[in-house]
Design an enzyme around this catalytic site. Sequence first.
Site, PDB file in Angstrom:
ATOM      1  CD  GLU A 288      17.854   8.213  33.153  1.00 51.53           C
ATOM      2  OE1 GLU A 288      17.503   6.935  33.371  1.00 51.53           O
ATOM      3  OE2 GLU A 288      18.255   8.959  33.917  1.00 51.53           O
TER       4      GLU A 288
ATOM      5  CB  CYS B 219      19.761   4.626  39.334  1.00 52.34           C
ATOM      6  SG  CYS B 219      18.656   3.427  39.888  1.00 52.34           S
TER       7      CYS B 219
ATOM      8  CG  HIS C 172      16.251   6.156  36.442  1.00 52.07           C
ATOM      9  ND1 HIS C 172      17.403   5.808  35.877  1.00 52.07           N
ATOM     10  CD2 HIS C 172      15.930   5.251  37.378  1.00 52.07           C
ATOM     11  CE1 HIS C 172      17.826   4.589  36.242  1.00 52.07           C
ATOM     12  NE2 HIS C 172      16.843   4.261  37.184  1.00 52.07           N
TER      13      HIS C 172
END
Length: 215
Positions: A192, A89, A190
């Site tokens: 994650e 990001c 993202h």
Amino acid sequence: MSKRGLLVQPRVVVVDYGVGNRFSIIGGLRRAGATVTLSRRPEDIRNADGIVLPGVGSFPAAMRIMEEAGIVDLVVDAVKEGRPLLGICLGMQLLFEESVEWGGSRGLGLLPGRVVQLPTWRKPHMAWTRVWRVGDSKLLKSIDYGEYFYFAHSFYVDTRGEHVKGYAVHSGFRFPAVVEKHPVYGTQFHPEKSGHTGLKVLRNWFSVVEEAVRR
């Protein structure tokens, strides 16, 4: 196998420049099998086998913190030495030459391009969005074409070239979502926060780190 002929676990450093989402990224990398440290200490950057620039935050603030910590040149040197770098990001945006955010700031200059705002009627972009692979991609290896990932951003990278390995479309506006020019890698989304598919992206990058250590 390391260069010294010893079996070692590659060391990954998530750079601590005060942005959000650091611990989610650390957790994701650990699930991917990495040994991870959160740090901005120069000695940790020098000794890292892989480096991660996390997301969520201000581009100028992140660059200022890295400069004050004396690690900007160390990150650039790591890339020159072939140590894999992953930007997530905001971290992906830092890989480029400059950003217009908050009056403008220079970036790491590892890839050509400029960070600018998404068109006003299309920001912020906070949604699960398909990512379309372009050619071969190590980060998107074994991931379905057009798979969904989670995005949360108001700026994007205006860049073109062979380093763009994936793109997304938000409200009809197309922008780069994955960049790769070994040893530099980046995702605007993202991983994650993108479930099992995002974990595959982190595992794919960690495999790049492992391969670099074995050389």
